[in-house]
Write a protein that holds these residues in place. Structure first.
Motif, PDB file in Angstrom:
ATOM      1  N   VAL A  99       0.814  -1.214   0.000  1.00 60.61           N
ATOM      2  CA  VAL A  99       0.000   0.000   0.000  1.00 60.61           C
ATOM      3  C   VAL A  99       0.852   1.269   0.000  1.00 60.61           C
ATOM      4  O   VAL A  99       0.331   2.371   0.117  1.00 60.61           O
ATOM      5  N   LYS A 101       2.974   4.470   0.664  1.00 59.40           N
ATOM      6  CA  LYS A 101       2.962   5.498   1.714  1.00 59.40           C
ATOM      7  C   LYS A 101       1.587   5.667   2.360  1.00 59.40           C
ATOM      8  O   LYS A 101       1.424   6.457   3.275  1.00 59.40           O
ATOM      9  N   GLU A 102       0.613   4.899   1.902  1.00 59.19           N
ATOM     10  CA  GLU A 102      -0.732   4.940   2.481  1.00 59.19           C
ATOM     11  C   GLU A 102      -0.892   3.916   3.602  1.00 59.19           C
ATOM     12  O   GLU A 102      -2.008   3.609   4.013  1.00 59.19           O
ATOM     13  N   PHE A 103       0.227   3.382   4.118  1.00 63.23           N
ATOM     14  CA  PHE A 103       0.175   2.319   5.112  1.00 63.23           C
ATOM     15  C   PHE A 103      -0.675   2.704   6.329  1.00 63.23           C
ATOM     16  O   PHE A 103      -1.561   1.953   6.733  1.00 63.23           O
ATOM     17  N   GLU A 105      -2.990   4.994   6.752  1.00 64.05           N
ATOM     18  CA  GLU A 105      -4.410   5.156   6.406  1.00 64.05           C
ATOM     19  C   GLU A 105      -5.076   3.791   6.198  1.00 64.05           C
ATOM     20  O   GLU A 105      -6.177   3.545   6.701  1.00 64.05           O
ATOM     21  N   GLU A 106      -4.413   2.894   5.473  1.00 65.84           N
ATOM     22  CA  GLU A 106      -4.977   1.570   5.216  1.00 65.84           C
ATOM     23  C   GLU A 106      -5.069   0.740   6.500  1.00 65.84           C
ATOM     24  O   GLU A 106      -6.039   0.008   6.706  1.00 65.84           O
ATOM     25  N   LYS A 109      -8.137   1.862   8.314  1.00 63.93           N
ATOM     26  CA  LYS A 109      -9.363   1.358   7.684  1.00 63.93           C
ATOM     27  C   LYS A 109      -9.617  -0.094   8.096  1.00 63.93           C
ATOM     28  O   LYS A 109     -10.757  -0.467   8.378  1.00 63.93           O
ATOM     29  N   GLY A 122       3.906  -1.488   3.755  1.00 63.72           N
ATOM     30  CA  GLY A 122       4.204  -0.220   3.093  1.00 63.72           C
ATOM     31  C   GLY A 122       5.119   0.608   3.966  1.00 63.72           C
ATOM     32  O   GLY A 122       5.816   0.069   4.821  1.00 63.72           O
ATOM     33  N   THR A 124       5.643   4.254   6.396  1.00 65.74           N
ATOM     34  CA  THR A 124       4.986   5.309   7.164  1.00 65.74           C
ATOM     35  C   THR A 124       6.054   6.093   7.918  1.00 65.74           C
ATOM     36  O   THR A 124       7.157   5.592   8.137  1.00 65.74           O
ATOM     37  N   GLU A 128       3.608   8.936  12.261  1.00 67.99           N
ATOM     38  CA  GLU A 128       2.412   8.141  11.965  1.00 67.99           C
ATOM     39  C   GLU A 128       2.473   6.797  12.686  1.00 67.99           C
ATOM     40  O   GLU A 128       1.459   6.314  13.183  1.00 67.99           O
TER      41      GLU A 128
END
Length: 150
Positions: A99, A101-103, A105-106, A109, A122, A124, A128
């Motif tokens: 995922v 750089k969206e680690f 956020e994912e 979710k 991913g 981060t 974060e």
């Protein structure tokens, strides 16, 4: 390539190679460095003396080639650890979804039930990562062998 002597918060020292100082800064900033002895992610550079080449006749490339250890020159225990890290990377890449750089956020979710649970990996930032820990979201930073070394 640049070699740094690193130290964890438990005072374990170890050497690590990086493409350049920016590569070290990027990995350290993302919390991707861990101690091979205890797994601590609290890593900092240890005090080092610079390596000075007294022979000015050799090119920088020749000097680097002569001083950079090859895998076969690694102590057996370090070579075994490296092999395990390469196998870990292959396992993660084959079974988890990347995922990028969206680690964070994912991961949120998945944690909050906004998407079906599944394995992800991913990058981060350390901020974060700290926020994820504070939210009780479980994840594990892992030492990553670059593909060029795998």
């Amino acid at each position: 390539m640049i070699k740094y002597r690193l130290r964890c918060d438990a005072e374990h020292s170890f050497d690590a190679w990086f493409r350049d100082s920016a590569a070290y800064d990027k990995q350290a900033g993302a919390g991707l460095l861990t101690c091979p002895n205890c797994g601590s992610a609290a890593i900092s550079k240890a005090l080092m003396a610079p390596s000075v080449n007294s022979s000015k006749k050799k090119s920088n490339r020749q000097s680097a080639e002569e001083t950079m250890p090859a895998v076969s020159q690694m102590p057996p225990e370090m070579a075994a650890i490296r092999e395990k890290l390469v196998a870990l990377r292959k396992e993660v890449e084959s079974k988890f979804d990347y995922v990028g750089k969206e680690f964070a956020e994912e991961a949120r979710k998945i944690h909050y039930g906004e998407t079906d649970p599944h394995g992800i990996y991913g990058e981060t930032s350390s901020d974060e990562a700290q926020a994820l820990m504070e939210e009780g979201i479980e994840f594990t930073p892992i030492p990553w062998v670059p593909k060029s070394d795998a």
